[in-house]
Write a protein that holds these residues in place. Sequence first.
Motif, short mmCIF file in Angstrom:
data_model
loop_
_atom_site.label_atom_id
_atom_site.label_comp_id
_atom_site.label_asym_id
_atom_site.label_seq_id
_atom_site.Cartn_x
_atom_site.Cartn_y
_atom_site.Cartn_z
N LEU A 136 3.62 -17.35 65.39
CA LEU A 136 2.45 -17.65 64.55
C LEU A 136 2.85 -18.53 63.39
O LEU A 136 3.87 -18.29 62.73
CB LEU A 136 1.85 -16.35 64.02
CG LEU A 136 0.69 -16.47 63.02
CD1 LEU A 136 -0.55 -17.03 63.70
CD2 LEU A 136 0.36 -15.11 62.40
N ARG B 214 1.66 -24.28 72.38
CA ARG B 214 1.34 -24.10 70.97
C ARG B 214 -0.18 -24.24 70.85
O ARG B 214 -0.73 -25.33 71.00
CB ARG B 214 2.06 -25.15 70.12
CG ARG B 214 1.96 -24.92 68.62
CD ARG B 214 2.81 -25.92 67.84
NE ARG B 214 4.23 -25.75 68.15
CZ ARG B 214 4.99 -26.70 68.67
NH1 ARG B 214 4.48 -27.90 68.93
NH2 ARG B 214 6.27 -26.49 68.92
N LEU B 215 -0.86 -23.11 70.62
CA LEU B 215 -2.32 -23.07 70.64
C LEU B 215 -2.89 -23.13 69.23
O LEU B 215 -2.39 -22.47 68.32
CB LEU B 215 -2.81 -21.78 71.29
CG LEU B 215 -2.70 -21.67 72.80
CD1 LEU B 215 -1.31 -21.24 73.22
CD2 LEU B 215 -3.73 -20.69 73.33
N VAL C 58 -5.85 -22.09 66.85
CA VAL C 58 -6.94 -21.12 66.73
C VAL C 58 -7.61 -21.31 65.37
O VAL C 58 -6.97 -21.14 64.33
CB VAL C 58 -6.43 -19.67 66.88
CG1 VAL C 58 -7.54 -18.68 66.56
CG2 VAL C 58 -5.90 -19.45 68.29
N ALA D 62 -11.32 -16.23 69.54
CA ALA D 62 -10.05 -16.35 68.80
C ALA D 62 -9.18 -15.11 68.98
O ALA D 62 -7.96 -15.22 69.16
CB ALA D 62 -10.34 -16.58 67.32
N SER E 24 -5.58 -15.22 71.16
CA SER E 24 -4.34 -14.94 70.45
C SER E 24 -3.53 -13.88 71.17
O SER E 24 -2.30 -14.01 71.31
CB SER E 24 -4.65 -14.49 69.02
OG SER E 24 -5.29 -15.51 68.29
N ALA F 116 -1.98 -15.35 74.29
CA ALA F 116 -0.89 -16.25 73.92
C ALA F 116 0.38 -15.47 73.63
O ALA F 116 1.46 -15.82 74.13
CB ALA F 116 -1.29 -17.09 72.71
N TRP F 117 0.27 -14.42 72.85
CA TRP F 117 1.48 -13.65 72.52
C TRP F 117 2.01 -12.89 73.72
O TRP F 117 3.22 -12.74 73.88
CB TRP F 117 1.20 -12.73 71.34
CG TRP F 117 1.04 -13.52 70.07
CD1 TRP F 117 1.63 -14.72 69.77
CD2 TRP F 117 0.21 -13.20 68.95
NE1 TRP F 117 1.24 -15.15 68.53
CE2 TRP F 117 0.37 -14.25 68.00
CE3 TRP F 117 -0.64 -12.14 68.65
CZ2 TRP F 117 -0.28 -14.25 66.77
CZ3 TRP F 117 -1.29 -12.15 67.43
CH2 TRP F 117 -1.11 -13.18 66.50
N GLN G 39 2.88 -19.63 71.07
CA GLN G 39 2.78 -19.72 69.63
C GLN G 39 1.35 -20.08 69.23
O GLN G 39 0.70 -20.89 69.89
CB GLN G 39 3.75 -20.79 69.11
CG GLN G 39 3.74 -20.97 67.61
CD GLN G 39 4.70 -22.04 67.15
OE1 GLN G 39 4.67 -22.48 66.00
NE2 GLN G 39 5.58 -22.51 68.03
N ILE G 40 0.87 -19.46 68.15
CA ILE G 40 -0.46 -19.72 67.62
C ILE G 40 -0.34 -20.48 66.31
O ILE G 40 0.44 -20.10 65.43
CB ILE G 40 -1.22 -18.40 67.38
CG1 ILE G 40 -1.53 -17.68 68.69
CG2 ILE G 40 -2.51 -18.65 66.60
CD1 ILE G 40 -2.50 -18.38 69.58
N LEU H 66 -2.70 -20.90 63.30
CA LEU H 66 -3.89 -20.19 62.85
C LEU H 66 -4.45 -20.83 61.58
O LEU H 66 -3.78 -20.85 60.54
CB LEU H 66 -3.56 -18.73 62.60
CG LEU H 66 -4.73 -17.83 62.15
CD1 LEU H 66 -5.78 -17.71 63.26
CD2 LEU H 66 -4.23 -16.45 61.75
N CYS I 178 0.02 -29.50 68.58
CA CYS I 178 -0.60 -28.48 69.43
C CYS I 178 -0.74 -28.99 70.86
O CYS I 178 -1.08 -30.16 71.08
CB CYS I 178 -1.97 -28.09 68.88
SG CYS I 178 -1.88 -27.33 67.23
#
Length: 262
Positions: free
Chosen positions: A25, A196-197, A199, A208, A212, A215-216, A221-222, A224, A242
Amino acid sequence: MMDAARTTNLGNIFDLAAAGERNALIDCRKWDNPRKYTHGELHAQANACARGLIARGLEPGQSVALLSANRAEFMIAFMGILRAGLIAVPINHKFSAEIITFILADADIRLTICDAERASALRSEVQVVSFDADGDNSFDALLKPGPFDVYEASETDVAMVLYTSGSTGRPKGVPLTHSGHLWALRSRLGAFDKHRLLVAAPLYHMNALCVSLVAWGSKAQIILLPEFTAETYIAAIDRFQCTWITSVSTMLAMVFADPSLT
């Protein structure tokens, strides 16, 4: 220690053996100085939150509200609530004070975890822990670092209650189980692996929140953002390189409507 493929608890999805030291994150609440968290750090802080909630006398099956703009602590608290066997109730912080008060009563909330802006607007006798406060009622004071035996959720245990927008009357709470959301998460495992997202939608919204978690669970990776604006959304894509974005249609319409961004 579990991971998304084996756990019964939606809050316990990190594969630390494969991704413990990998960035999970980047919290952009402070745009000029983003805060990075690894998968291992989020795991440890979620355990610390779960330990703190139990230390305060909360018991499995009781409900805890989350009322805040997007930030890392929101997701840490969400996962900690679930790990303790409690029920997370993320609330739309744009609701009126009257509707928020109704939801706190309707969901039988025992504790509200919120940011400073929302804390000042609460009209309820429910105990409050603030992400931004100092002292005994701060989120930092709630955290009790150390190992935690994560609650083993059954097929019917509720993980969270999400409230509808209230377009046909008062908002209605929708109970969602650990098992149901783990099924949905597992059907998408690997989809975001090493991505790599971005959000930017609010974490009280399914889009969202659940992206998340997927993704985890996928070791991704987020990035945010605290809230959506078209300008920061586009800037973040470039700044953080991203590789995947998530949004609702209105967000993309706002981006395309701004000729300076296209």
